[in-house]
Design an enzyme around this catalytic site. Structure first.
Site, PDB file in Angstrom:
ATOM      1  N   ARG A 297      49.982  43.503  28.653  1.00  0.00           N
ATOM      2  CA  ARG A 297      49.051  42.946  27.661  1.00  0.00           C
ATOM      3  C   ARG A 297      49.710  41.930  26.729  1.00  0.00           C
ATOM      4  O   ARG A 297      49.161  40.861  26.472  1.00  0.00           O
ATOM      5  CB  ARG A 297      48.493  44.102  26.823  1.00  0.00           C
ATOM      6  CG  ARG A 297      47.410  43.673  25.848  1.00  0.00           C
ATOM      7  CD  ARG A 297      47.109  44.771  24.827  1.00  0.00           C
ATOM      8  NE  ARG A 297      47.055  46.084  25.391  1.00  0.00           N
ATOM      9  CZ  ARG A 297      45.955  46.683  25.830  1.00  0.00           C
ATOM     10  NH1 ARG A 297      44.799  46.083  25.744  1.00  0.00           N
ATOM     11  NH2 ARG A 297      46.026  47.895  26.353  1.00  0.00           N
ATOM     12  N   TYR A 338      36.508  51.355  26.099  1.00  0.00           N
ATOM     13  CA  TYR A 338      37.446  51.849  25.069  1.00  0.00           C
ATOM     14  C   TYR A 338      36.972  51.551  23.650  1.00  0.00           C
ATOM     15  O   TYR A 338      37.772  51.610  22.711  1.00  0.00           O
ATOM     16  CB  TYR A 338      38.823  51.187  25.207  1.00  0.00           C
ATOM     17  CG  TYR A 338      39.394  51.097  26.593  1.00  0.00           C
ATOM     18  CD1 TYR A 338      39.718  52.248  27.318  1.00  0.00           C
ATOM     19  CD2 TYR A 338      39.656  49.859  27.171  1.00  0.00           C
ATOM     20  CE1 TYR A 338      40.270  52.147  28.582  1.00  0.00           C
ATOM     21  CE2 TYR A 338      40.214  49.755  28.439  1.00  0.00           C
ATOM     22  CZ  TYR A 338      40.510  50.907  29.136  1.00  0.00           C
ATOM     23  OH  TYR A 338      41.067  50.809  30.380  1.00  0.00           O
ATOM     24  N   CYS A 365      22.503  45.319  33.116  1.00  0.00           N
ATOM     25  CA  CYS A 365      21.376  46.223  32.876  1.00  0.00           C
ATOM     26  C   CYS A 365      21.866  47.579  32.417  1.00  0.00           C
ATOM     27  O   CYS A 365      21.881  48.545  33.199  1.00  0.00           O
ATOM     28  CB  CYS A 365      20.536  46.329  34.132  1.00  0.00           C
ATOM     29  SG  CYS A 365      19.734  44.776  34.447  1.00  0.00           S
TER      30      CYS A 365
HETATM   31  N1  LLP Z   1      54.204  50.004  32.742  1.00  0.00           N
HETATM   32  C1  LLP Z   1      53.444  51.039  33.140  1.00  0.00           C
HETATM   33  C2  LLP Z   1      54.068  52.102  33.918  1.00  0.00           C
HETATM   34  C3  LLP Z   1      52.087  51.095  32.800  1.00  0.00           C
HETATM   35  O1  LLP Z   1      51.358  52.140  33.202  1.00  0.00           O
HETATM   36  C4  LLP Z   1      51.511  50.053  32.052  1.00  0.00           C
HETATM   37  C5  LLP Z   1      50.089  50.074  31.685  1.00  0.00           C
HETATM   38  C6  LLP Z   1      52.344  48.990  31.651  1.00  0.00           C
HETATM   39  C7  LLP Z   1      53.677  48.998  32.009  1.00  0.00           C
HETATM   40  C8  LLP Z   1      51.821  47.841  30.845  1.00  0.00           C
HETATM   41  O2  LLP Z   1      51.337  48.213  29.618  1.00  0.00           O
HETATM   42  P1  LLP Z   1      50.925  47.085  28.561  1.00  0.00           P
HETATM   43  O3  LLP Z   1      52.169  46.332  28.173  1.00  0.00           O
HETATM   44  O4  LLP Z   1      49.926  46.191  29.213  1.00  0.00           O
HETATM   45  O5  LLP Z   1      50.336  47.860  27.443  1.00  0.00           O
HETATM   46  N2  LLP Z   1      43.210  49.101  30.900  1.00  0.00           N
HETATM   47  C9  LLP Z   1      43.756  49.476  29.609  1.00  0.00           C
HETATM   48  C10 LLP Z   1      45.269  49.469  29.626  1.00  0.00           C
HETATM   49  C11 LLP Z   1      45.844  50.394  30.646  1.00  0.00           C
HETATM   50  C12 LLP Z   1      47.351  50.305  30.715  1.00  0.00           C
HETATM   51  C13 LLP Z   1      47.870  51.063  31.871  1.00  0.00           C
HETATM   52  N3  LLP Z   1      49.284  50.991  32.032  1.00  0.00           N
HETATM   53  C14 LLP Z   1      43.205  48.539  28.554  1.00  0.00           C
HETATM   54  O6  LLP Z   1      42.419  47.663  28.865  1.00  0.00           O
HETATM   55  O7  LLP Z   1      43.491  48.714  27.357  1.00  0.00           O
END
Ligand code: LLP
Length: 444
Positions: A297, A338, A365
């Site tokens: 992210r 969320y 919808c």
């Molecule tokens: N590494 C692992 C093992 C992970 O499971 C994840 C995210 C990341 C790195 C990256 O995390 P980030 O830096 O993006 O926070 N769909 C959800 C977020 C799910 C994240 C899952 N794992 C949302 O839209 O907030």
């Protein structure tokens, strides 16, 4: 010093001579006209700026590798950009592995991770030379050893563990707490290590992997995470003479979605991580490890915006005013999934007085398809273009064809140039996998 994950808008965002918003030197009204809406717009300079900020922040600790968490948003162009910036890729499916390889990523720098990888996916990872596999569970140890053996290879692995650290984020995106589906509980690590040392000759354990959650604003938990992992590495060294040289800390750093969000800078996280390594490597008698950071992210989120066109509106008598746009929960499921909160501007009136509180509804919808509840904006009329900020992460990557609506296009902007990086879907794409069995075909 601030870093670009603390910005609400892409680093190149400006108001141009026409009074319109522009990103990457491209007028957003022109982009909407040229490519249609909904449209994802990604600012190359923001992606590269943040990637470099990560590298800079860890300069004091040279034993670091950056892996981009592909799940946040992966397309071949993004692989090219981050490969050029020296990143590897954290991948969680055959599809992500395929995309990385097809775009020419350095597979040796990549890691395959996930709680239920299939035999075929493991086979693909081993065949394509993915550098590291983060093994999540006992079944996978057996499967991967079999795959490695049949390929006559020894595979470097990390053991994914649940460090027992709770972060304050949405329950669905917490991962490091004990009651989690991911990884070995720390009480199961010995059994896993013994199996590897005694039975699984084709697996070479090089380190530990954890991820504590996503959209994290706390910094101390990274200090704690490093400590948990180094303590475990020290324990395994002592008990099994196992020399674990790698620690993968996952991702999770938050970004600013609204003015109320105050995520830490990349430097603050880096300082916590580095100081914890310095303190705890000594404390637990292990060498300072090679560390992996896996941001998703915070690399891509701020770089992306979504453009929508305003359509119908409805004033509920004595109630809310709903203004509908031409996208919604299928191109950005985060608000409905969320309760995520976003900010938006009207592209040709970015500084006009916000005079009306409206709720921006999607076109799908479902009553829950609301993109922003109660936002104060200038008066909106049909045809206005809205720019939603911070949609770069987990928007397109979680998009669906709900209601059989076509997935939007994505463009990359830089130096006044825009290039398509994902084509808008067509009805032919949409029906390409549909099959009508012969017996249902109209024979008339
Ligand atoms: N590494 C692992 C093992 C992970 O499971 C994840 C995210 C990341 C790195 C990256 O995390 P980030 O830096 O993006 O926070 N769909 C959800 C977020 C799910 C994240 C899952 N794992 C949302 O839209 O907030």
């Amino acid at each position: 010093m601030t870093t670009a994950n603390q910005n609400l808008k892409p680093v190149t965002t400006k108001i141009n001579a026409k009074g319109n918003l522009e990103i990457g030197g491209c007028d957003l009204i022109d982009l909407a006209e040229q490519y249609g809406t909904p449209l994802y717009v990604f600012d190359e300079q923001t992606i590269r700026t943040i990637a470099r900020e990560y590298k800079q922040a860890f300069k004091a600790y040279p034993k670091v590798s950056m892996l981009y968490a592909s799940k946040a948003f992966m397309t071949k162009a993004v692989v090219r950009i981050l490969d050029e910036e020296g990143f590897g890729f954290d991948m969680v499916s055959g599809g992500e592995i395929y995309t990385a390889a097809a775009a020419g990523a350095n597979m040796k720098k990549c890691l395959f991770n996930g709680n239920n990888k299939s035999y075929d996916e493991l086979q693909m990872a081993v065949e394509l030379g993915v550098g590291l596999i983060s093994v999540d569970n006992f079944l996978e140890l057996a499967l991967l050893n079999e795959v490695a053996k049949s390929n006559n290879k020894t595979v470097d692995i990390l053991l994914r563990v649940t460090p027992g650290i709770e972060c304050h984020t949405h329950e669905y995106i917490q991962t490091g707490h004990l009651d989690s589906k991911f990884g070995f509980d720390l009480t199961q690590v010995d059994e896993a290590v013994e199996l590897i040392l005694e039975e699984y000759q084709n697996l070479n354990p090089v380190g530990l992997h954890a991820h504590i959650g996503s959209q994290i604003f706390e910094t101390n938990i990274y200090y704690d995470e490093v400590e948990v992992l180094l303590k475990e590495a020290g324990r395994l060294k002592e008990k099994y003479s196992l020399n674990l040289t790698h620690i993968n800390l996952g991702g999770g750093l938050g970004i600013k979605y609204t003015e109320n969000d105050c995520p830490p800078s990349i430097n603050e996280i880096a300082e916590k991580i580095i100081s914890s390594i310095k303190d705890n490597a000594v404390k637990y008698n292990v060498e300072e490890p090679e560390i992996h950071i896996e941001p998703g992210r915070s690399i891509i989120g701020t770089s992306g915006v979504t453009l929508y066109t305003v359509g119908s509106s409805k004033q509920v008598p004595k109630g809310r005013k709903y203004v509908a746009v031409d996208g919604g929960m299928a191109d950005n499921p985060r608000p409905s999934l969320y309760q995520a909160v976003y900010t938006a501007d009207v592209v040709d009136k970015p500084v006009a007085e916000p005079v009306e509180t409206v709720t921006i509804a999607g076109r799908f919808c479902e009553s829950g398809d609301i993109l922003i509840k109660d936002i104060k904006l200038p008066v909106l009329k049909e045809g206005d273009i809205l720019c939603f900020y911070d949609t770069g992460a987990y928007g397109y990557s979680m998009a669906s064809n709900y209601n059989r609506v076509l997935k939007p296009a994505a463009v990359l902007v830089n130096n006044s140039q825009s290039d398509i990086i994902i084509n808008r879907e067509s009805y032919e794409h949409l029906t390409a996998c549909d099959v009508i069995p012969d017996r249902l075909k109209n024979k008339a």
